[in-house]
Design a protein around this motif. Structure first.
Motif, PDB file in Angstrom:
ATOM      1  N   GLY A 185     -38.633 -30.271 -29.441  1.00 45.31           N
ATOM      2  CA  GLY A 185     -39.798 -29.721 -28.761  1.00 45.31           C
ATOM      3  C   GLY A 185     -39.527 -28.372 -28.127  1.00 45.31           C
ATOM      4  N   THR A 186     -38.371 -28.206 -27.501  1.00 47.73           N
ATOM      5  CA  THR A 186     -38.036 -26.924 -26.879  1.00 47.73           C
ATOM      6  C   THR A 186     -37.922 -25.820 -27.923  1.00 47.73           C
ATOM      7  OG1 THR A 186     -36.861 -28.065 -25.089  1.00 47.73           O
ATOM      8  CG2 THR A 186     -36.341 -25.737 -25.445  1.00 47.73           C
ATOM      9  N   MET A 187     -37.271 -26.121 -29.043  1.00 47.07           N
ATOM     10  CA  MET A 187     -37.111 -25.123 -30.093  1.00 47.07           C
ATOM     11  C   MET A 187     -38.465 -24.703 -30.658  1.00 47.07           C
ATOM     12  SD  MET A 187     -34.966 -25.441 -33.659  1.00 47.07           S
ATOM     13  CE  MET A 187     -36.046 -26.767 -34.238  1.00 47.07           C
ATOM     14  N   ILE A 188     -39.323 -25.671 -30.973  1.00 45.27           N
ATOM     15  CA  ILE A 188     -40.643 -25.346 -31.529  1.00 45.27           C
ATOM     16  C   ILE A 188     -41.486 -24.602 -30.504  1.00 45.27           C
ATOM     17  CG2 ILE A 188     -42.812 -26.371 -32.338  1.00 45.27           C
ATOM     18  CD1 ILE A 188     -41.178 -28.534 -33.685  1.00 45.27           C
ATOM     19  N   ASN A 189     -41.428 -25.016 -29.259  1.00 44.00           N
ATOM     20  CA  ASN A 189     -42.197 -24.360 -28.205  1.00 44.00           C
ATOM     21  C   ASN A 189     -41.795 -22.910 -28.049  1.00 44.00           C
ATOM     22  OD1 ASN A 189     -44.128 -24.523 -26.070  1.00 44.00           O
ATOM     23  ND2 ASN A 189     -43.421 -26.585 -25.647  1.00 44.00           N
ATOM     24  N   LEU A 190     -40.497 -22.634 -28.085  1.00 42.70           N
ATOM     25  CA  LEU A 190     -40.016 -21.261 -27.939  1.00 42.70           C
ATOM     26  C   LEU A 190     -40.442 -20.402 -29.129  1.00 42.70           C
ATOM     27  CD1 LEU A 190     -36.415 -21.739 -26.492  1.00 42.70           C
ATOM     28  CD2 LEU A 190     -38.393 -20.733 -25.346  1.00 42.70           C
ATOM     29  N   VAL A 191     -40.303 -20.935 -30.335  1.00 39.50           N
ATOM     30  CA  VAL A 191     -40.654 -20.155 -31.531  1.00 39.50           C
ATOM     31  C   VAL A 191     -42.134 -19.793 -31.527  1.00 39.50           C
ATOM     32  CG1 VAL A 191     -40.858 -20.246 -34.044  1.00 39.50           C
ATOM     33  CG2 VAL A 191     -38.774 -21.070 -32.931  1.00 39.50           C
TER      34      VAL A 191
ATOM     35  N   SER B 207     -44.374 -19.887 -28.951  1.00 38.53           N
ATOM     36  CA  SER B 207     -44.776 -19.122 -27.771  1.00 38.53           C
ATOM     37  C   SER B 207     -44.322 -17.676 -27.861  1.00 38.53           C
ATOM     38  CB  SER B 207     -44.215 -19.766 -26.502  1.00 38.53           C
ATOM     39  OG  SER B 207     -44.692 -21.078 -26.341  1.00 38.53           O
ATOM     40  N   ILE B 208     -43.073 -17.451 -28.263  1.00 41.18           N
ATOM     41  CA  ILE B 208     -42.557 -16.083 -28.370  1.00 41.18           C
ATOM     42  C   ILE B 208     -43.294 -15.321 -29.461  1.00 41.18           C
ATOM     43  CG2 ILE B 208     -40.538 -14.716 -29.013  1.00 41.18           C
ATOM     44  CD1 ILE B 208     -38.812 -16.837 -27.641  1.00 41.18           C
ATOM     45  N   SER B 209     -43.520 -15.955 -30.599  1.00 41.73           N
ATOM     46  CA  SER B 209     -44.200 -15.273 -31.708  1.00 41.73           C
ATOM     47  C   SER B 209     -45.625 -14.887 -31.334  1.00 41.73           C
ATOM     48  CB  SER B 209     -44.207 -16.174 -32.952  1.00 41.73           C
ATOM     49  OG  SER B 209     -42.892 -16.522 -33.334  1.00 41.73           O
ATOM     50  N   LEU B 210     -46.362 -15.828 -30.746  1.00 49.31           N
ATOM     51  CA  LEU B 210     -47.750 -15.546 -30.377  1.00 49.31           C
ATOM     52  C   LEU B 210     -47.831 -14.523 -29.250  1.00 49.31           C
ATOM     53  CD1 LEU B 210     -50.744 -16.114 -30.680  1.00 49.31           C
ATOM     54  CD2 LEU B 210     -50.463 -18.121 -29.212  1.00 49.31           C
ATOM     55  N   ALA B 211     -46.971 -14.643 -28.259  1.00 49.68           N
ATOM     56  CA  ALA B 211     -46.989 -13.707 -27.137  1.00 49.68           C
ATOM     57  C   ALA B 211     -46.613 -12.297 -27.595  1.00 49.68           C
ATOM     58  CB  ALA B 211     -46.030 -14.177 -26.048  1.00 49.68           C
ATOM     59  N   TYR B 212     -45.654 -12.184 -28.481  1.00 51.98           N
ATOM     60  CA  TYR B 212     -45.252 -10.858 -28.985  1.00 51.98           C
ATOM     61  C   TYR B 212     -46.384 -10.216 -29.785  1.00 51.98           C
ATOM     62  CZ  TYR B 212     -42.772  -7.268 -31.612  1.00 51.98           C
ATOM     63  OH  TYR B 212     -42.391  -6.073 -32.182  1.00 51.98           O
TER      64      TYR B 212
ATOM     65  N   THR C 137     -47.164 -25.481 -27.509  1.00 53.75           N
ATOM     66  CA  THR C 137     -47.273 -24.278 -26.680  1.00 53.75           C
ATOM     67  C   THR C 137     -48.445 -24.466 -25.732  1.00 53.75           C
ATOM     68  OG1 THR C 137     -47.347 -21.851 -26.697  1.00 53.75           O
ATOM     69  CG2 THR C 137     -48.837 -23.009 -28.192  1.00 53.75           C
ATOM     70  N   ASN C 138     -48.610 -23.520 -24.794  1.00 48.87           N
ATOM     71  CA  ASN C 138     -49.751 -23.568 -23.884  1.00 48.87           C
ATOM     72  C   ASN C 138     -50.118 -22.159 -23.468  1.00 48.87           C
ATOM     73  OD1 ASN C 138     -48.360 -22.971 -21.125  1.00 48.87           O
ATOM     74  ND2 ASN C 138     -47.103 -24.574 -22.064  1.00 48.87           N
ATOM     75  N   ALA C 139     -51.330 -21.997 -22.976  1.00 49.73           N
ATOM     76  CA  ALA C 139     -51.850 -20.668 -22.674  1.00 49.73           C
ATOM     77  C   ALA C 139     -51.063 -19.981 -21.562  1.00 49.73           C
ATOM     78  CB  ALA C 139     -53.334 -20.770 -22.298  1.00 49.73           C
ATOM     79  N   PHE C 140     -50.665 -20.737 -20.555  1.00 50.45           N
ATOM     80  CA  PHE C 140     -49.924 -20.133 -19.446  1.00 50.45           C
ATOM     81  C   PHE C 140     -48.636 -19.479 -19.931  1.00 50.45           C
ATOM     82  CE2 PHE C 140     -46.536 -20.638 -16.268  1.00 50.45           C
ATOM     83  CZ  PHE C 140     -47.036 -19.828 -15.261  1.00 50.45           C
ATOM     84  N   THR C 141     -47.881 -20.193 -20.759  1.00 53.57           N
ATOM     85  CA  THR C 141     -46.632 -19.643 -21.286  1.00 53.57           C
ATOM     86  C   THR C 141     -46.884 -18.395 -22.109  1.00 53.57           C
ATOM     87  OG1 THR C 141     -45.687 -21.870 -21.372  1.00 53.57           O
ATOM     88  CG2 THR C 141     -44.614 -20.175 -22.681  1.00 53.57           C
ATOM     89  N   VAL C 142     -47.890 -18.442 -22.962  1.00 53.35           N
ATOM     90  CA  VAL C 142     -48.188 -17.307 -23.831  1.00 53.35           C
ATOM     91  C   VAL C 142     -48.565 -16.073 -23.024  1.00 53.35           C
ATOM     92  CG1 VAL C 142     -49.790 -16.442 -25.587  1.00 53.35           C
ATOM     93  CG2 VAL C 142     -48.837 -18.747 -25.795  1.00 53.35           C
ATOM     94  N   PHE C 143     -49.412 -16.227 -22.023  1.00 54.81           N
ATOM     95  CA  PHE C 143     -49.874 -15.064 -21.261  1.00 54.81           C
ATOM     96  C   PHE C 143     -48.762 -14.474 -20.390  1.00 54.81           C
ATOM     97  CE2 PHE C 143     -54.280 -16.721 -21.985  1.00 54.81           C
ATOM     98  CZ  PHE C 143     -54.732 -15.585 -22.679  1.00 54.81           C
ATOM     99  N   VAL C 144     -47.919 -15.313 -19.820  1.00 50.91           N
ATOM    100  CA  VAL C 144     -46.815 -14.796 -19.014  1.00 50.91           C
ATOM    101  C   VAL C 144     -45.815 -14.058 -19.902  1.00 50.91           C
ATOM    102  CG1 VAL C 144     -44.873 -15.417 -17.524  1.00 50.91           C
ATOM    103  CG2 VAL C 144     -47.081 -16.529 -17.218  1.00 50.91           C
TER     104      VAL C 144
ATOM    105  N   ILE D 114     -37.290 -15.984 -21.225  1.00 52.69           N
ATOM    106  CA  ILE D 114     -37.061 -17.016 -22.226  1.00 52.69           C
ATOM    107  C   ILE D 114     -36.250 -18.163 -21.637  1.00 52.69           C
ATOM    108  CG2 ILE D 114     -35.898 -17.509 -24.411  1.00 52.69           C
ATOM    109  CD1 ILE D 114     -36.663 -14.720 -25.346  1.00 52.69           C
ATOM    110  N   ALA D 115     -35.216 -17.829 -20.866  1.00 49.08           N
ATOM    111  CA  ALA D 115     -34.403 -18.875 -20.235  1.00 49.08           C
ATOM    112  C   ALA D 115     -35.224 -19.686 -19.236  1.00 49.08           C
ATOM    113  CB  ALA D 115     -33.198 -18.241 -19.545  1.00 49.08           C
ATOM    114  N   THR D 116     -36.104 -19.006 -18.511  1.00 44.27           N
ATOM    115  CA  THR D 116     -36.945 -19.703 -17.538  1.00 44.27           C
ATOM    116  C   THR D 116     -37.857 -20.716 -18.216  1.00 44.27           C
ATOM    117  OG1 THR D 116     -36.935 -17.792 -16.065  1.00 44.27           O
ATOM    118  CG2 THR D 116     -38.695 -19.397 -15.752  1.00 44.27           C
ATOM    119  N   PHE D 117     -38.540 -20.293 -19.262  1.00 43.30           N
ATOM    120  CA  PHE D 117     -39.443 -21.223 -19.948  1.00 43.30           C
ATOM    121  C   PHE D 117     -38.674 -22.262 -20.755  1.00 43.30           C
ATOM    122  CE2 PHE D 117     -42.745 -18.054 -19.047  1.00 43.30           C
ATOM    123  CZ  PHE D 117     -43.756 -18.895 -18.631  1.00 43.30           C
TER     124      PHE D 117
END
Length: 288
Positions: free
Chosen positions: A81-87, A89-94, A146-153, A192-195
């Protein structure tokens, strides 16, 4: 004036001491009970220090098939879950951090919509069921991918990076993927480390989704098993391999030992991410 300030500082220090004790004393009590003999904990013969130290509860848990299996399930769900969430969230936010992205405003509105409105439990369960994900790890991982809060931050943090770095990389012939992987991500390690810590805690402590989507107790992570051990009269599911009679022999010892073992992974991970935590938690939100 100075005496009033000193009195006020003393009150603040006293309040902080009381708050720390409210956290430390229960945690210390869990540790002590887990290492005490069953006769002492059941008979209430100690308060904050046992007369004799015992490792029986830990020996039993580390040899119990259900506990080890639940520990392994929690590790798999958390890592996946952490790996998928990071991939995601980072891709969408970027992508959303780039002003030239076609349909950027519409995508941002769609992401923001999920922050304000949710489908609810019944529609979510029907979707998981129709996708044949019930009784699989994906039922826990994908709905929280993923979630909207993570993406926007994260988007706000990416936008705060100097544009000159991006332009210099493009002049050298770097594409979007290379810029993201070799420039943006190394510069964004605090956020990234924080999330990552948020995601690890989220998946490791998940209880509700496991009970809803995992009918097979052999797929249960730690939290539902701990719930059964603490709240149920038989402590564990009826089809588990742990003998309820043995659990009754240990009493509070086994329950507190299980709680402590469940906390160890988070306690171990946190010091490695602590130096990024305070910095990363503020950067994205302040600069956004």
């Amino acid at each position: 004036m100075k005496a009033r300030a000193t009195w006020f500082d003393g009150c603040i220090i006293l309040m902080l001491i009381i708050l720390n004790l409210l956290v430390i004393v229960p945690f210390f009590y869990v540790i002590v009970v887990s290492f005490s003999p069953a006769s002492e904990s059941l008979g209430g013969q100690f308060y904050l220090w046992p007369k004799e130290w015992s490792f029986d509860a830990y020996s039993y848990l580390l040899g119990a098939k259900d506990f080890i299996r639940s520990f392994k399930n929690s590790f798999i769900i958390t890592a996946l879950g952490t790996m998928i969430n990071l991939v995601i969230s980072i891709s969408l936010a970027y992508a959303l951090s780039k002003r030239y992205l076609p349909g950027r405003r519409f995508i941002q509105l769609m992401v923001l919509f999920t922050l304000m409105f949710q489908g609810g439990l019944i529609p979510s369960y029907l979707i998981i069921k129709n996708l044949h994900l019930v009784n699989t790890y994906w039922a826990i991982v994908l709905p929280a991918a993923t979630n909207a809060f993570t993406v926007f931050v994260m988007r706000a943090f990416f936008q705060s990076l100097p544009e000159s770095i991006d332009e210099a990389a493009r002049i050298d012939g770097a594409g979007e993927y290379r810029i993201l992987l070799q420039i943006v991500i190394p510069l964004s390690m605090p956020i990234i480390a924080t999330f990552s810590l948020f995601f690890v805690v989220q998946y490791w402590n998940d209880y509700f989704a496991s009970v809803i989507y995992l009918n097979d107790t052999h797929l249960w992570p730690l939290q539902p098993l701990l719930r059964q051990m603490i709240a149920s009269s038989s402590q564990i599911p009826s089809d588990a391999n742990v003998d309820p009679g043995d659990l009754a022999q240990f009493g509070p010892n086994l329950k507190n030992a299980a709680i402590l073992l469940a906390m160890i992974p988070i306690i171990v991970i946190y010091p490695f991410l602590q130096k990024y935590f305070a910095k990363g938690a503020l950067l994205g939100s302040v600069k956004g």
